[in-house]
Design a protein around this motif. Sequence first.
Motif, PDB file in Angstrom:
ATOM      1  N   GLY A   1      11.485  -3.680   7.911  1.00 34.52           N
ATOM      2  CA  GLY A   1      10.618  -4.830   8.145  1.00 34.52           C
ATOM      3  C   GLY A   1      10.324  -5.597   6.879  1.00 34.52           C
ATOM      4  N   ASP A   2      10.685  -5.017   5.725  1.00 30.63           N
ATOM      5  CA  ASP A   2      10.487  -5.632   4.408  1.00 30.63           C
ATOM      6  C   ASP A   2       9.018  -5.945   4.162  1.00 30.63           C
ATOM      7  OD1 ASP A   2      10.888  -6.740   1.962  1.00 30.63           O
ATOM      8  OD2 ASP A   2      11.756  -8.616   2.677  1.00 30.63           O
ATOM      9  N   PHE A   3       8.554  -7.080   4.638  1.00 26.75           N
ATOM     10  CA  PHE A   3       7.170  -7.518   4.435  1.00 26.75           C
ATOM     11  C   PHE A   3       6.202  -6.832   5.398  1.00 26.75           C
ATOM     12  CE2 PHE A   3      10.014 -10.449   6.586  1.00 26.75           C
ATOM     13  CZ  PHE A   3       9.544 -10.387   7.882  1.00 26.75           C
TER      14      PHE A   3
ATOM     15  N   ASN B   1       9.698 -11.359  11.980  1.00 27.04           N
ATOM     16  CA  ASN B   1       9.179 -12.535  11.286  1.00 27.04           C
ATOM     17  C   ASN B   1       8.049 -13.198  12.072  1.00 27.04           C
ATOM     18  OD1 ASN B   1       9.435 -14.559   9.108  1.00 27.04           O
ATOM     19  ND2 ASN B   1      10.001 -15.920  10.787  1.00 27.04           N
ATOM     20  N   MET B   2       8.263 -13.407  13.364  1.00 25.29           N
ATOM     21  CA  MET B   2       7.238 -14.046  14.188  1.00 25.29           C
ATOM     22  C   MET B   2       5.989 -13.180  14.281  1.00 25.29           C
ATOM     23  SD  MET B   2       9.606 -15.636  17.226  1.00 25.29           S
ATOM     24  CE  MET B   2       8.287 -16.544  17.996  1.00 25.29           C
ATOM     25  N   ALA B   3       6.197 -11.856  14.448  1.00 22.89           N
ATOM     26  CA  ALA B   3       5.053 -10.947  14.577  1.00 22.89           C
ATOM     27  C   ALA B   3       4.221 -10.927  13.299  1.00 22.89           C
ATOM     28  CB  ALA B   3       5.540  -9.545  14.910  1.00 22.89           C
ATOM     29  N   ALA B   4       4.902 -10.999  12.145  1.00 21.76           N
ATOM     30  CA  ALA B   4       4.178 -10.996  10.871  1.00 21.76           C
ATOM     31  C   ALA B   4       3.452 -12.320  10.647  1.00 21.76           C
ATOM     32  CB  ALA B   4       5.142 -10.703   9.727  1.00 21.76           C
ATOM     33  N   LEU B   5       4.108 -13.439  10.987  1.00 20.60           N
ATOM     34  CA  LEU B   5       3.485 -14.751  10.806  1.00 20.60           C
ATOM     35  C   LEU B   5       2.210 -14.883  11.640  1.00 20.60           C
ATOM     36  CD1 LEU B   5       6.505 -17.252  10.785  1.00 20.60           C
ATOM     37  CD2 LEU B   5       4.840 -16.911   8.947  1.00 20.60           C
TER      38      LEU B   5
ATOM     39  N   ASP C   1       6.588   9.393   5.247  1.00 17.60           N
ATOM     40  CA  ASP C   1       7.000   8.500   4.163  1.00 17.60           C
ATOM     41  C   ASP C   1       6.404   7.122   4.439  1.00 17.60           C
ATOM     42  OD1 ASP C   1       8.595  10.457   2.899  1.00 17.60           O
ATOM     43  OD2 ASP C   1      10.189  10.101   4.349  1.00 17.60           O
ATOM     44  N   LEU C   2       5.925   6.469   3.402  1.00 19.77           N
ATOM     45  CA  LEU C   2       5.198   5.211   3.570  1.00 19.77           C
ATOM     46  C   LEU C   2       5.912   4.044   2.895  1.00 19.77           C
ATOM     47  CD1 LEU C   2       1.542   6.439   2.784  1.00 19.77           C
ATOM     48  CD2 LEU C   2       2.741   6.440   4.992  1.00 19.77           C
ATOM     49  N   HIS C   3       5.756   2.867   3.494  1.00 17.28           N
ATOM     50  CA  HIS C   3       6.271   1.623   2.927  1.00 17.28           C
ATOM     51  C   HIS C   3       5.165   0.574   2.997  1.00 17.28           C
ATOM     52  CE1 HIS C   3       8.847  -1.774   2.031  1.00 17.28           C
ATOM     53  NE2 HIS C   3       8.576  -2.334   3.206  1.00 17.28           N
ATOM     54  N   ARG C   4       4.799   0.033   1.837  1.00 21.00           N
ATOM     55  CA  ARG C   4       3.738  -0.976   1.734  1.00 21.00           C
ATOM     56  C   ARG C   4       2.407  -0.499   2.325  1.00 21.00           C
ATOM     57  NH1 ARG C   4       4.846  -6.353   0.438  1.00 21.00           N
ATOM     58  NH2 ARG C   4       7.033  -6.822   0.030  1.00 21.00           N
ATOM     59  N   LEU C   5       2.147   0.778   2.199  1.00 18.26           N
ATOM     60  CA  LEU C   5       0.884   1.358   2.657  1.00 18.26           C
ATOM     61  C   LEU C   5       0.329   2.252   1.554  1.00 18.26           C
ATOM     62  CD1 LEU C   5       1.834   2.417   6.303  1.00 18.26           C
ATOM     63  CD2 LEU C   5       0.133   0.680   5.722  1.00 18.26           C
ATOM     64  N   GLU C   6      -0.951   2.141   1.284  1.00 18.84           N
ATOM     65  CA  GLU C   6      -1.569   3.026   0.299  1.00 18.84           C
ATOM     66  C   GLU C   6      -1.918   4.375   0.906  1.00 18.84           C
ATOM     67  OE1 GLU C   6      -4.886   1.127  -1.538  1.00 18.84           O
ATOM     68  OE2 GLU C   6      -3.696  -0.516  -2.378  1.00 18.84           O
ATOM     69  N   GLU C   7      -2.291   4.368   2.171  1.00 17.78           N
ATOM     70  CA  GLU C   7      -2.627   5.602   2.877  1.00 17.78           C
ATOM     71  C   GLU C   7      -1.891   5.638   4.203  1.00 17.78           C
ATOM     72  OE1 GLU C   7      -6.792   6.139   3.352  1.00 17.78           O
ATOM     73  OE2 GLU C   7      -7.232   6.061   1.204  1.00 17.78           O
TER      74      GLU C   7
END
Length: 389
Positions: free
Chosen positions: A245-247, A208-212, A41-47
């Motif tokens: 992770g939302d974003f 949050n820090m890892a994404a920033l 199952d995918l979240h915010r991924l096209e592939e």
Amino acid sequence: MRKMLAAVSRVLGVAQKPASRVLVASRNFANDATFEIKKCDLHRLEEGPPVTTVLTREDGLKYYRMMQTVRRMELKADQLYKQKIIRGFCHLCDGQEACCVGLEAGINPTDHLITAYRAHGFTFTRGLSVREILTELTGRRGGCAKGKGGSMHMYAKNFYGGNGIVGAQVPLGAGIALACKYNGKDEVCLTLYGDGAANQGQIFEAYNMAALWKLPCVFICENNRYGMGTSVERAAASTDYYKRGDFIPGLRVDGMDILCVREATRFAAAYCRSGKGPILMELQTYRYHGHSMSDPGVSYRTREEIQEVRSKSDPIMLLKDRMVNSNLASVEELKEIDVEVRKEIEDAAQFATADPEPPLEELGYHIYSSDPPFEVRGANQWIKFKSVS
């Protein structure tokens, strides 16, 4: 036939091999086989990861031996704990072998891994021996942390524990990923936590820090369905941990299938190495033991539920069936591995019970990795210990 082989061996002066090994050696096995695996199952991924994968005979035998070793090691730890040879906290991971072995199969030895206290399997797959692990569990000098870490605090090269405080290893994992990026190394950090820790606020701060900063961090939730004794449905408003992770993009993976875990890990590691930042994986898995040895594990779930998972989704059984049905191995060959593994575990357990405990004067050793010796006050202010790196 067996007598003829023995006679020829005696005449030629050749050491006689068991008949089963002779038969295995003479059989023509396939070098590899292609398998369909469950789609993630995918979240915010096209592939996502592929839905087919190739398993070589060599890798299959290696994975089988490693998973069987982790399983037998944990069962031996259960036995030693009940004999009061292992004391204190002890959290076993039998049932979750596809996670630790599959994750290791999907990364490089130079990559990094940090996890919580259900760590024995990861300690083994990161390169330490069964002897070092069991000896650490019994608190002896030959243990991987010199007998002072126990079940919760084990370490190896590029493996940072084994951490006892729920969720606290996740910001540390983000920090390790920051070091990888800062030093310009093509390395990633697998940062693991359980479904019970998934609601900790510090995990979202690390997200949050890892994404920033686009850190090469693979956040991995080992969802074994019960945080301590509470089912995920009772503990979490959303049980879609891969979307937490939302974003941050996410994957939900069949954590009982080693091939699914391997392919998802390869995909996630490649995503991080490409400079895109962190990714989140949820491994849907299951533990056969209770949360810890003090938990019988059947007060909040039924024995029938555990047996159903064992009969339908056991990771070792799934790999064994695939290999035998695809002519990658024979039942006899895998039984031989079982015998060898059991002997290795027994030998390690004998050493772990006979090895001496560390002397009291070593209590303050290794406070720092490199520092001049200094005095440490013990619980009794009149007794002082010397810290030696």
